[in-house]
Scaffold this motif. Structure first.
Motif, PDB file in Angstrom:
ATOM      1  N   HIS A 350       5.607 -73.017  89.454  1.00  0.00           N
ATOM      2  CA  HIS A 350       6.337 -74.293  89.472  1.00  0.00           C
ATOM      3  C   HIS A 350       6.092 -75.083  88.190  1.00  0.00           C
ATOM      4  CE1 HIS A 350       7.984 -74.518  93.612  1.00  0.00           C
ATOM      5  NE2 HIS A 350       6.980 -73.691  93.910  1.00  0.00           N
ATOM      6  N   GLU A 354       8.961 -75.993  85.401  1.00  0.00           N
ATOM      7  CA  GLU A 354       9.323 -77.380  85.132  1.00  0.00           C
ATOM      8  C   GLU A 354       9.213 -77.706  83.638  1.00  0.00           C
ATOM      9  OE1 GLU A 354       6.843 -79.771  87.553  1.00  0.00           O
ATOM     10  OE2 GLU A 354       7.739 -79.106  89.449  1.00  0.00           O
ATOM     11  N   PRO A 375      10.292 -71.815  93.168  1.00  0.00           N
ATOM     12  CA  PRO A 375      11.235 -72.836  92.696  1.00  0.00           C
ATOM     13  C   PRO A 375      12.639 -72.260  92.549  1.00  0.00           C
ATOM     14  CG  PRO A 375       9.829 -72.087  90.898  1.00  0.00           C
ATOM     15  CD  PRO A 375       9.277 -71.485  92.145  1.00  0.00           C
TER      16      PRO A 375
END
Length: 400
Positions: A350, A354, A375
């Protein structure tokens, strides 16, 4: 205790012979003489033949029953039930056991006098043994110069509820597997060697030559043995961990393979591992945070190297912040999370996604339930198998 069997099997097709001493049968099955004596005392699976001097000897039927016992216990059957099945086995089943016995770790047993009750012994792994053909005497263990001679004591354990050689590659690039796929018997032999804490046995079974295929080596041999070993409950002594024995041998084999492969590349005129031309498409391989020994990550890195790609494994503590820093600093072509866990911690995935939404991220997950925690995004891909993971990463490297 299981009732003792008849001394001789009627109508059997196995050739008669003067019989084998306990040390010879121990070599034949790849177990300690103390184990055979325990099976004799507890289950009646002892020698039924005798020589002129009244020494007890194992007949071919005795050995066949022991092969049945060994096979069943390796498959997870309780020893008492395995012994009962071995005692009650008919001629047809014994014949099949003799013909189809898999290759087992062969140990050369020293200081084991016939009839002695001492459970101290020294063993040296000298290869694997095949089952003899009908009428053929069991072959002696292959000769080899051992690297070490580990000593051990018989232990109480709870049962569960490819070497190749050849010329160096001419250059970096795709390579095919040249080693035959290991059989289930080889996997059992590796598990057995780890349970016996035999580093020499594990080293010999895990040899990966410079023309070998790390992907096949992992999927057909190491991973099945690793998973099977993780299902076993072992009563070990201080400093004894079968998983560590297997993991250490596997990592040693991978390091030796990689060193030999890189040496061959340079000798053939190719660039060294740290050359900018090879570092431009580097792959970062992460392991799950709770994975003590990330064997699959190391195997994937070696498999990528065998295909001409460059990979580095992130080892040691790696928080999400530190992981993002590493990705920013290295600027990899792809990031991989390789693990044998069914539900690994995906915080690193994750965090990297990001921070670097355009970076391809591949996650090896067998369990469908764990995939729901990934994700959502076009650059994050879940892959179910090790082979699929390898191919997907190679496809991204080729496209960039």
């Amino acid at each position: 205790m299981t009732s003792s069997r008849p001394a001789e099997s009627s109508g059997g097709s196995r050739a008669s012979s003067p019989g084998l001493a306990v040390a010879a049968v121990a070599r034949r099955l790849g177990v300690a003489p103390a184990t055979l004596r325990t099976w004799d005392r507890r289950y009646g699976l002892g020698p039924s033949g005798r020589t002129a001097g009244s020494h007890r000897r194992y007949t071919p039927d005795d050995v066949a029953r022991l092969l049945v016992m060994r096979r069943l216990t390796l498959e997870g059957v309780a020893p008492v039930d395995a012994a009962r099945a071995a005692v009650e086995a008919g001629d047809a089943e014994l014949e099949v056991a003799t013909r189809s016995a898999p290759a087992l770790p062969a140990v050369q047993v020293e200081n084991d006098l016939d009839g002695a009750e001492s459970e101290e012994f020294a063993e040296t792994f000298v290869g694997t043994l095949r089952a003899p053909e009908p009428g053929e005497e069991p072959a002696p263990p292959p000769s080899a110069e051992p690297k070490e001679e580990p000593r051990g004591r018989a232990r109480l354990r709870a049962l569960p509820g490819g070497a190749t050689g050849g010329d160096a590659p001419a250059a970096v690039g795709p390579r095919s597997a040249t080693a035959p796929a290991p059989t289930s018997g080889r996997v059992s032999a590796l598990v057995d060697a780890a349970l016996a804490y035999s580093r020499t046995a594990c080293d010999n079974l895990l040899v990966l030559g410079p023309d070998g295929d790390p992907a096949t080596w992992w999927t057909d041999l190491v991973e099945p043995a690793w998973l099977r070993l993780s299902e076993r409950t072992v009563l070990a002594g201080p400093g004894e961990m079968p998983e560590v024995v297997l993991a250490t041998a596997a990592l040693r084999a991978l390091r030796h393979y990689t060193e030999e492969f890189e040496r061959a590349v340079v000798e053939a005129g190719g660039p060294p591992a740290n050359h900018p031309s090879r570092m431009r498409k580097i792959v970062l391989v992460f392991a799950a945070p709770d994975e003590v020994v990330p064997l699959s990550a190391h195997a994937l890195a070696a498999a990528l190297a065998a295909q001409g790609a460059m990979a580095r494994i992130v080892t040691g503590p790696a928080s999400t912040h530190r992981s993002v820093e590493l990705v920013t600093m290295v600027r990899p072509t792809a990031v991989v999370l390789a693990t044998t866990q069914n539900k690994p911690d995906l915080d690193v995935v994750h965090a990297v996604n990001e921070s670097h939404p355009d970076l391809p991220i591949f996650v090896g997950l067998r369990a469908d339930a764990a995939a729901t925690d990934l994700p959502f995004g076009p650059t994050v891909q879940r892959v179910r198998s090790f082979t699929g993971l390898l191919h997907e990463v190679l496809a991204v490297i080729k496209a960039r």
